[in-house]
Design a protein around this motif. Structure first.
Motif, PDB file in Angstrom:
ATOM      1  N   UNK A 136       0.836  -1.206   0.000  1.00  0.00           N
ATOM      2  CA  UNK A 136       0.000   0.000   0.000  1.00  0.00           C
ATOM      3  C   UNK A 136       0.871   1.256   0.000  1.00  0.00           C
ATOM      4  N   UNK A 137       1.954   1.210   0.746  1.00  0.00           N
ATOM      5  CA  UNK A 137       2.878   2.354   0.780  1.00  0.00           C
ATOM      6  C   UNK A 137       3.439   2.631  -0.616  1.00  0.00           C
ATOM      7  N   UNK A 138       3.792   1.580  -1.352  1.00  0.00           N
ATOM      8  CA  UNK A 138       4.263   1.743  -2.733  1.00  0.00           C
ATOM      9  C   UNK A 138       3.194   2.424  -3.588  1.00  0.00           C
ATOM     10  N   UNK A 139       1.936   2.041  -3.376  1.00  0.00           N
ATOM     11  CA  UNK A 139       0.833   2.638  -4.132  1.00  0.00           C
ATOM     12  C   UNK A 139       0.684   4.120  -3.800  1.00  0.00           C
ATOM     13  N   UNK A 140       0.799   4.455  -2.521  1.00  0.00           N
ATOM     14  CA  UNK A 140       0.643   5.851  -2.096  1.00  0.00           C
ATOM     15  C   UNK A 140       1.790   6.722  -2.606  1.00  0.00           C
ATOM     16  N   UNK A 141       2.975   6.150  -2.676  1.00  0.00           N
ATOM     17  CA  UNK A 141       4.132   6.899  -3.171  1.00  0.00           C
ATOM     18  C   UNK A 141       4.024   7.097  -4.691  1.00  0.00           C
ATOM     19  N   UNK A 142       3.415   6.128  -5.373  1.00  0.00           N
ATOM     20  CA  UNK A 142       3.304   6.189  -6.841  1.00  0.00           C
ATOM     21  C   UNK A 142       2.108   7.013  -7.317  1.00  0.00           C
ATOM     22  N   UNK A 143       1.215   7.389  -6.409  1.00  0.00           N
ATOM     23  CA  UNK A 143      -0.048   8.022  -6.805  1.00  0.00           C
ATOM     24  C   UNK A 143      -0.030   9.536  -6.667  1.00  0.00           C
ATOM     25  N   UNK A 144      -0.893  10.169  -7.455  1.00  0.00           N
ATOM     26  CA  UNK A 144      -1.129  11.603  -7.305  1.00  0.00           C
ATOM     27  C   UNK A 144      -2.137  11.845  -6.193  1.00  0.00           C
ATOM     28  N   UNK A 145      -3.012  10.866  -6.001  1.00  0.00           N
ATOM     29  CA  UNK A 145      -4.111  11.059  -5.057  1.00  0.00           C
ATOM     30  C   UNK A 145      -4.644   9.705  -4.605  1.00  0.00           C
ATOM     31  N   UNK A 146      -5.386   9.732  -3.506  1.00  0.00           N
ATOM     32  CA  UNK A 146      -6.039   8.485  -3.125  1.00  0.00           C
ATOM     33  C   UNK A 146      -7.535   8.690  -3.043  1.00  0.00           C
ATOM     34  N   UNK A 147      -8.230   7.588  -3.306  1.00  0.00           N
ATOM     35  CA  UNK A 147      -9.684   7.552  -3.188  1.00  0.00           C
ATOM     36  C   UNK A 147     -10.000   6.478  -2.152  1.00  0.00           C
ATOM     37  N   UNK A 148     -10.875   6.813  -1.232  1.00  0.00           N
ATOM     38  CA  UNK A 148     -11.214   5.883  -0.157  1.00  0.00           C
ATOM     39  C   UNK A 148     -12.653   5.395  -0.311  1.00  0.00           C
ATOM     40  N   UNK A 149     -12.840   4.132  -0.695  1.00  0.00           N
ATOM     41  CA  UNK A 149     -14.185   3.556  -0.636  1.00  0.00           C
ATOM     42  C   UNK A 149     -14.503   3.303   0.847  1.00  0.00           C
ATOM     43  N   UNK A 150     -15.632   3.802   1.300  1.00  0.00           N
ATOM     44  CA  UNK A 150     -15.948   3.756   2.731  1.00  0.00           C
ATOM     45  C   UNK A 150     -17.332   3.175   2.931  1.00  0.00           C
TER      46      UNK A 150
END
Length: 262
Positions: A136-150
């Protein structure tokens, strides 16, 4: 052009509709003329299965890409949906976290791997595992933004505040462009007072970040992955499919910088 192109779909809790959202938002964006890539970063490989990618088609996947065995371009698999591709996941990915521990710049492996292909797609959606681990950390570092399904349930806000703190830490340490771009309320049940209350609370705390479109609880959405199909293909008339089409339209209104055909 939108500054948001690569999105991590993140929630440390399982069963909140992350994978379902990745598959169906990706499908809807492709149907609207955008080129989209889903990166299956969950060792369970549910996004790959839900898009009908057989095990035999997963010769190379996110594990090989993260470990530098193959370039990301060699791991791309075309789905049955025009303009939608996936980098699938295999069970090997479960071992990646242990293998990456002593690797230099381990948090940046996905960023470096995607550098060669990012320009080929209008949008990249990264389906993360249900934990805040090294993948998940790799994804957050590679992303411009995050979307949270809640999921609209009792502990939703508590988990969300913990996630927001984590994002702030990642932003300070690894990726200063990372932003919380959207919260999608999932498994919403209009008959349930708690669902209504949670939705209201989340909107009060996070205001414009929350998408107007809510994804309802819908049996067709649950059935679709067992047929290897997004619900938009499985039953495009059902409430769940219609909600994802509406969500994609809202997503494009919010983030699209005029790329692609749509």
């Amino acid at each position: 052009m939108s500054k948001f192109r690569t999105f991590a779909l993140v929630n440390q809790k399982g069963g909140v509709g992350k994978t379902t959202t990745a598959i169906n938002l990706g499908t809807a964006l492709a149907a609207m003329g955008k080129t989209a890539l889903i990166i299956d970063l969950d060792p369970q490989g549910n996004a790959s299965t839900g898009l009908g990618i057989e095990r035999a088609q997963r010769e190379h996947g996110t594990y090989e890409v993260l470990m530098g065995v193959v370039p990301a371009s060699d791991a791309l698999v075309a789905t049955s949906i025009p303009r939608l591709s996936i980098i699938p996941s295999t069970v090997d990915l479960a071992g990646a976290e242990i293998e990456l521990v002593n690797v230099e710049r381990r948090e940046h492996r996905l960023t470096e791997a995607l550098a060669g292909i990012a320009g080929k797609f209008d949008y990249i959606l990264i389906d993360c595992p249900p934990s805040l681990n090294l993948l998940t950390l790799n994804a957050l570092v590679a992303s411009d933004a995050l979307i949270v399904p809640l999921q609209t349930e009792f502990y939703a806000l508590e988990g969300l505040s913990y996630l927001v703190q984590t994002v702030e830490r990642v932003k300070r340490a690894f990726n200063n462009r990372l932003e919380l771009a959207g919260i999608i309320l999932t498994m919403f049940d209009r008959r349930n007072t708690l669902s209504e209350q949670v939705a209201q609370d989340v909107r009060t705390h996070f205001a414009q970040t929350v998408f107007e479109t809510m994804i309802p609880r819908n049996v067709r959405v649950s059935e679709a992955p067992s047929f290897g199909l997004p619900v938009l293909i499985y039953d495009h008339r059902c409430l769940g499919a219609q909600a994802y089409i509406q969500l994609a339209a809202e997503f494009l209104k919010r983030f699209d910088g005029g790329r692609g055909d749509g």
